[in-house]
Scaffold this active site. Structure first.
Site, PDB file in Angstrom:
ATOM      1  N   ARG A 213      17.322   6.332  -9.748  1.00 29.74           N
ATOM      2  CA  ARG A 213      17.431   6.987 -11.068  1.00 29.74           C
ATOM      3  C   ARG A 213      16.605   8.280 -11.109  1.00 29.74           C
ATOM      4  O   ARG A 213      16.822   9.142 -11.949  1.00 29.74           O
ATOM      5  CB  ARG A 213      16.990   6.026 -12.177  1.00 29.74           C
ATOM      6  CG  ARG A 213      18.091   5.042 -12.574  1.00 29.74           C
ATOM      7  CD  ARG A 213      17.656   4.191 -13.753  1.00 29.74           C
ATOM      8  NE  ARG A 213      16.645   3.204 -13.361  1.00 29.74           N
ATOM      9  CZ  ARG A 213      16.023   2.388 -14.207  1.00 29.74           C
ATOM     10  NH1 ARG A 213      16.283   2.451 -15.514  1.00 29.74           N
ATOM     11  NH2 ARG A 213      15.133   1.525 -13.780  1.00 29.74           N
TER      12      ARG A 213
ATOM     13  N   ALA B  19       6.209  -2.571  -7.443  1.00 29.69           N
ATOM     14  CA  ALA B  19       6.492  -1.232  -6.910  1.00 29.69           C
ATOM     15  C   ALA B  19       7.698  -1.218  -5.973  1.00 29.69           C
ATOM     16  O   ALA B  19       7.835  -0.325  -5.152  1.00 29.69           O
ATOM     17  CB  ALA B  19       5.253  -0.710  -6.184  1.00 29.69           C
TER      18      ALA B  19
HETATM   19  C1  UD1 Z   1      10.490  -3.134 -17.615  1.00 30.30           C
HETATM   20  C2  UD1 Z   1      10.394  -4.319 -18.576  1.00 30.30           C
HETATM   21  C3  UD1 Z   1      10.489  -3.797 -20.001  1.00 30.30           C
HETATM   22  C4  UD1 Z   1       9.392  -2.805 -20.258  1.00 30.30           C
HETATM   23  C5  UD1 Z   1       9.442  -1.668 -19.238  1.00 30.30           C
HETATM   24  C6  UD1 Z   1       8.219  -0.813 -19.382  1.00 30.30           C
HETATM   25  C7  UD1 Z   1      11.357  -6.220 -17.398  1.00 30.30           C
HETATM   26  C8  UD1 Z   1      12.500  -7.119 -17.269  1.00 30.30           C
HETATM   27  N1  UD1 Z   1      11.462  -5.252 -18.304  1.00 30.30           N
HETATM   28  O1  UD1 Z   1      11.775  -2.565 -17.767  1.00 30.30           O
HETATM   29  O2  UD1 Z   1      10.355  -4.877 -20.910  1.00 30.30           O
HETATM   30  O3  UD1 Z   1       9.484  -2.279 -21.561  1.00 30.30           O
HETATM   31  O4  UD1 Z   1       9.456  -2.200 -17.887  1.00 30.30           O
HETATM   32  O5  UD1 Z   1       8.302   0.329 -18.589  1.00 30.30           O
HETATM   33  O6  UD1 Z   1      10.367  -6.406 -16.732  1.00 30.30           O
HETATM   34  N2  UD1 Z   1      10.390  -3.683  -9.772  1.00 30.30           N
HETATM   35  C9  UD1 Z   1      10.218  -4.388  -8.612  1.00 30.30           C
HETATM   36  N3  UD1 Z   1      11.218  -5.236  -8.210  1.00 30.30           N
HETATM   37  C10 UD1 Z   1      12.351  -5.400  -8.929  1.00 30.30           C
HETATM   38  C11 UD1 Z   1      12.498  -4.690 -10.117  1.00 30.30           C
HETATM   39  C12 UD1 Z   1      11.501  -3.839 -10.521  1.00 30.30           C
HETATM   40  O7  UD1 Z   1       9.206  -4.271  -7.939  1.00 30.30           O
HETATM   41  O8  UD1 Z   1      13.195  -6.192  -8.490  1.00 30.30           O
HETATM   42  C13 UD1 Z   1       9.309  -2.779 -10.206  1.00 30.30           C
HETATM   43  C14 UD1 Z   1       9.746  -1.329 -10.324  1.00 30.30           C
HETATM   44  O9  UD1 Z   1       9.464  -0.614  -9.136  1.00 30.30           O
HETATM   45  C15 UD1 Z   1       8.929  -0.831 -11.485  1.00 30.30           C
HETATM   46  C16 UD1 Z   1       8.642  -2.065 -12.318  1.00 30.30           C
HETATM   47  O10 UD1 Z   1       8.922  -3.180 -11.502  1.00 30.30           O
HETATM   48  O11 UD1 Z   1       7.710  -0.283 -11.034  1.00 30.30           O
HETATM   49  C17 UD1 Z   1       9.512  -2.113 -13.576  1.00 30.30           C
HETATM   50  O12 UD1 Z   1      10.864  -2.136 -13.190  1.00 30.30           O
HETATM   51  P1  UD1 Z   1      11.975  -1.290 -13.944  1.00 30.30           P
HETATM   52  O13 UD1 Z   1      13.267  -1.557 -13.306  1.00 30.30           O
HETATM   53  O14 UD1 Z   1      11.549   0.104 -14.086  1.00 30.30           O
HETATM   54  O15 UD1 Z   1      11.943  -2.023 -15.360  1.00 30.30           O
HETATM   55  P2  UD1 Z   1      12.367  -1.435 -16.773  1.00 30.30           P
HETATM   56  O16 UD1 Z   1      13.839  -1.487 -16.873  1.00 30.30           O
HETATM   57  O17 UD1 Z   1      11.706  -0.136 -17.018  1.00 30.30           O
END
Ligand code: UD1
Ligand code: CA
Length: 465
Positions: free
Chosen positions: A20, A14
């Site tokens: 975005r 989270a």
């Molecule tokens: C991610 C997945 C993708 C999947 C998709 C589903 C990865 C690399 N990719 O992509 O395969 O299909 O979710 O919705 O995991 N977050 C953190 N710290 C970070 C980055 C993200 O806590 O450094 C959290 C975000 O708040 C979010 C979740 O992880 O709740 C997913 O991150 P997001 O950047 O939305 O990943 P997607 O590009 O959607």
């Protein structure tokens, strides 16, 4: 090992910001049907029987803490370096071993059934990692599941790293995985950020497991909607529409009458009994409960309120309030917090009630404010009654006994009591108690000045000439 013997815990990712989304708050706090996405995910974990929960927070952890229940624990990810990096922040929680469920905090529809079905497969197949997967008509934006010829999951490739052929794959990664902690402890340090986004992808652990010859489970969700996540407001609106439609359909299946769904939004925790009618433009939120045969709407807004059997709420607002059976409210009235109407009460137009009780069969038909009051049963309020509950400094209560008759344009200045069956004359300001059965008149007696305007009229007539 038996399922119930193993430690199961969950980490919810989270830490993402709301850029975005165009929001200055963390993305996972964006709401679907008035409930933060993060809270949907927490609730799914709890419904699946997982209560040891860790949340990876970025900035504004305090806001995340307010959105979840108090039992959740937090790890901070100071810099957003990818989902793999986010899970590394929780490594302290891996020490006791067991099975770890990792969920994206921005995919609210993950279902407890899917979580437990994947867990059963994870255990029975002895997997290092088990993914929940989903087939989407439009897979764009999601990581794609790569399977070998034998159908086994080999890896996940992110949209931005995928070849044109891989982009054709419709089976996607919803962001929900079971890991054996022993495997994850070994795999996380091997992640690199050599990819299109320069991030540590949690999804790369899947490729590592299959390259190591470990088993990877892939459990396709029966309902592909459960995979949907939201990165921007357009996707968030789609999630809202999807949840809205689904909840309306559940109520229809339960015998609720929703003849048109225009502008109807019903929160996930709302309960509605059979034969209730929900009319267009009605929003029901929080722990609202509607009794059988009640009619709500058109154009009504109820938050955390209860409406009894057969009552009618028309074009009105209710917050934290209750309405008994066979009562009617509106059009254009408001029950502010802690207002409680009995059975058979009639509230007409432009009536505001706040922090008050109104007894059975009492009628308050027009243009009235009742604040901080206890009103008995079978009372009648004329048009334009006002309780002057606030003296600019403190609030005071008004008490009105059963069968009292409050005349039009009565002002009640509390603390004051109108006794049972008492009357107040129209236009009276009541600032002393009225005994039971009495009539209180407090207004200047009408005087008649015969011929008073004749002179003026004569004067005006002269001026016109
Ligand atoms: C991610 C997945 C993708 C999947 C998709 C589903 C990865 C690399 N990719 O992509 O395969 O299909 O979710 O919705 O995991 N977050 C953190 N710290 C970070 C980055 C993200 O806590 O450094 C959290 C975000 O708040 C979010 C979740 O992880 O709740 C997913 O991150 P997001 O950047 O939305 O990943 P997607 O590009 O959607
Ligand atoms: Ca996402």
């Amino acid at each position: 090992m038996e399922q119930q013997d193993r430690r199961r815990f969950a980490v919810i990712l989270a830490a993402g910001d709301g850029k975005r989304m165009g929001s200055d708050r963390p993305k996972v706090l964006c709401e679907v049907l008035f409930k933060p996405m993060l809270r949907w995910v927490e609730d799914a974990c709890r419904a699946a029987g997982i209560d040891e929960l860790y949340i990876i927070a970025g900035d504004q952890q305090d806001l995340l803490e307010q959105a979840v229940s108090p039992g959740c624990r937090f790890f901070r990810q100071p810099e957003r370096r990818g989902t793999g990096h986010a899970v590394m922040m929780a490594s302290e929680a891996f020490a006791q071993g067991g099975d770890l469920l990792v969920l994206n905090g921005d995919a609210p529809f993950v279902s407890p059934q899917a979580i437990n079905a994947a867990y059963a497969e994870h255990l029975s197949q002895g997997c290092a990692v088990t993914l929940m997967t989903a087939k989407l008509e439009d897979p764009s934006g999601y990581g794609r599941i790569l399977r070998g010829e034998d159908g086994r999951v080999l890896a996940i490739v992110e949209q931005k790293d995928a070849t044109p052929e891989q982009l054709q794959i419709k089976e996607v990664n919803p962001g929900a995985y079971w890991f054996r902690t022993e495997f994850l402890r070994d795999a996380l340090p091997r992640l690199t950020c050599q990819n299109a986004q320069g991030e540590y992808y949690l999804t790369d652990t899947v490729g590592l497991a299959s390259a190591d010859g470990l088993r990877v489970g892939g459990c396709a969700a029966p309902d592909p909607d459960t995979a949907l996540g939201a990165n921007d407001r357009r996707a968030l609106q789609q999630l809202n529409e999807c949840a809205r439609r689904r909840i309306i359909q559940q109520h229809l299946d339960n015998g609720v009458d929703i003849p048109f769904s225009d502008g109807i939004v019903i929160g996930p925790e709302v309960e509605i009994a059979h034969d209730a009618v929900i009319l267009p433009g009605t929003i029901l939120r929080g722990k609202t409960r509607i009794g059988a045969h009640a009619v709500i709407g058109p154009n009504s807004y109820l938050v955390d309120s209860q409406v009894g059997e057969g009552s009618h709420i028309n074009a009105s607002y209710l917050t934290d309030s209750t309405v008994g059976r066979g009562s009617s409210v509106g059009p254009f009235s408001q029950l502010r917090p802690n207002s409680h109407l009995g059975d058979g009460v009639k509230l007409g137009d432009f009536v505001e009630i706040k922090n008050s009780t109104v007894g059975d069969k009492t009628s308050v038909a027009h243009l009235t404010y009742i604040g901080d009051s206890d009103v008995g049963a079978y009372c009648n309020f004329g048009c334009g009654v006002v309780t002057a509950n606030y003296d600019g400094n403190q609030k005071y209560r008004t008490t009105i006994g059963d069968r009292a008759f409050i005349g039009c344009n009565t002002n009640l200045v509390p603390p004051v009591t109108v006794g049972e069956g008492a009357y107040t004359a129209a236009g009276t300001t009541i600032d002393e108690d009225v005994p039971a059965g009495a009539l209180a008149i407090g207004r200047v007696h009408q005087q008649i000045k015969e011929g008073w305007s004749d002179e003026k009229i004569a004067f005006k007539k002269d001026a016109k000439k």
